[in-house]
Write a protein that holds these residues in place. Sequence first.
Motif, PDB file in Angstrom:
ATOM      1  N   ARG A  61       0.592  -1.290  -0.291  1.00 42.19           N
ATOM      2  CA  ARG A  61      -0.568   0.147   0.058  1.00 42.19           C
ATOM      3  C   ARG A  61       1.111   1.132   0.137  1.00 42.19           C
ATOM      4  NH1 ARG A  61      -1.999   3.986  -0.712  1.00 42.19           N
ATOM      5  NH2 ARG A  61      -3.505   4.825   0.495  1.00 42.19           N
ATOM      6  N   TRP A  62       1.745   1.319   1.262  1.00 45.48           N
ATOM      7  CA  TRP A  62       2.821   2.728   1.028  1.00 45.48           C
ATOM      8  C   TRP A  62       3.783   2.192   0.220  1.00 45.48           C
ATOM      9  CZ3 TRP A  62      -0.364   5.706   2.322  1.00 45.48           C
ATOM     10  CH2 TRP A  62      -1.253   5.972   3.368  1.00 45.48           C
ATOM     11  N   ARG A  63       4.278   2.761  -1.127  1.00 46.77           N
ATOM     12  CA  ARG A  63       5.490   2.399  -1.889  1.00 46.77           C
ATOM     13  C   ARG A  63       6.655   3.459  -1.044  1.00 46.77           C
ATOM     14  NH1 ARG A  63       5.283   4.843  -7.855  1.00 46.77           N
ATOM     15  NH2 ARG A  63       3.423   3.419  -7.738  1.00 46.77           N
ATOM     16  N   ILE A  64       6.774   4.180  -0.245  1.00 44.02           N
ATOM     17  CA  ILE A  64       8.053   4.656   0.919  1.00 44.02           C
ATOM     18  C   ILE A  64       8.673   2.818   1.494  1.00 44.02           C
ATOM     19  CG2 ILE A  64       6.762   5.697   2.646  1.00 44.02           C
ATOM     20  CD1 ILE A  64       8.432   7.683   3.079  1.00 44.02           C
ATOM     21  N   LEU A  65       7.904   2.508   2.164  1.00 38.19           N
ATOM     22  CA  LEU A  65       8.256   1.450   2.225  1.00 38.19           C
ATOM     23  C   LEU A  65       8.781   0.461   1.588  1.00 38.19           C
ATOM     24  CD1 LEU A  65       5.007   0.684   5.351  1.00 38.19           C
ATOM     25  CD2 LEU A  65       7.970   2.206   5.337  1.00 38.19           C
ATOM     26  N   GLN A  66       8.980   0.075   0.762  1.00 40.93           N
ATOM     27  CA  GLN A  66       9.356  -0.563  -0.990  1.00 40.93           C
ATOM     28  C   GLN A  66      10.501  -0.011  -1.384  1.00 40.93           C
ATOM     29  OE1 GLN A  66       6.976  -0.737  -4.097  1.00 40.93           O
ATOM     30  NE2 GLN A  66       5.344  -0.961  -3.557  1.00 40.93           N
ATOM     31  N   HIS A  67      10.978   1.015  -0.973  1.00 46.25           N
ATOM     32  CA  HIS A  67      12.791   1.022  -1.135  1.00 46.25           C
ATOM     33  C   HIS A  67      13.275   1.876   0.304  1.00 46.25           C
ATOM     34  CE1 HIS A  67      12.330  -2.039  -4.446  1.00 46.25           C
ATOM     35  NE2 HIS A  67      11.989  -0.790  -4.943  1.00 46.25           N
ATOM     36  N   ILE A  68      13.203   1.500   1.452  1.00 45.51           N
ATOM     37  CA  ILE A  68      13.654   2.803   2.674  1.00 45.51           C
ATOM     38  C   ILE A  68      15.068   2.708   2.501  1.00 45.51           C
ATOM     39  CG2 ILE A  68      12.570   1.580   4.478  1.00 45.51           C
ATOM     40  CD1 ILE A  68      11.341   3.672   5.220  1.00 45.51           C
TER      41      ILE A  68
END
Length: 146
Positions: free
Chosen positions: A110-117
Motif C-alpha cells: 500500500r505504501w510505496r515509501i516502504l518498498q525501497h527505504i
Amino acid sequence: MPSAPARRPGPRRGRAARPPARGGGPGARGATGPDRRARAHVLGALYAAAAGGLPILADGGYDGAGIGVHTPIKQPAGNQTLSPDSRTYNQLLRSLRCLGERGFALLKGRWRILQHITAGPSTIGDIARAALVLTHFEHNWLPEIR
C-alpha cells in the motif's frame, strides 16, 4: 580553426584502474560488509527485546542467533524425520510468523515509501508506525475513542 576531437568517456590513460573496495569503508581491508553490520544491528535490538521478555520469532536464517530467538527446527540428516513435537513447534512458529509477514506485505504493497527505504532504523520505525495508523484509518479498523 578545427575543434579538438571529442574525448571518449572512460578511464584516463596512464593510470592503473583501482578495483572497487569491498566491505564497509573506502578501501578498508577486512572491514565488515553492510549485510554483516545490519545483522549485528538487528541482533542487538532482538536481544534487547528478548531480555524484556518479548519472544522473537525468526526464520531459519537466524539459526543459532541466541537465547530468546525462536527459529524452526531443521530436518535431521539422512532419512530421519522430525518428531511430532518438533513438527508441531515448526507449524506453530510458521502460523505465528505468517501474521507478521502478511502485515508487512500489506503495508509495503500500500505504501510505496516502504518498498525501497534506506533510512535509519528509528526513522523506519516511525514511518512504519505512521503507515500502520493510516492503513487502519483507511480500512476503518481504528477503535472508537470515547
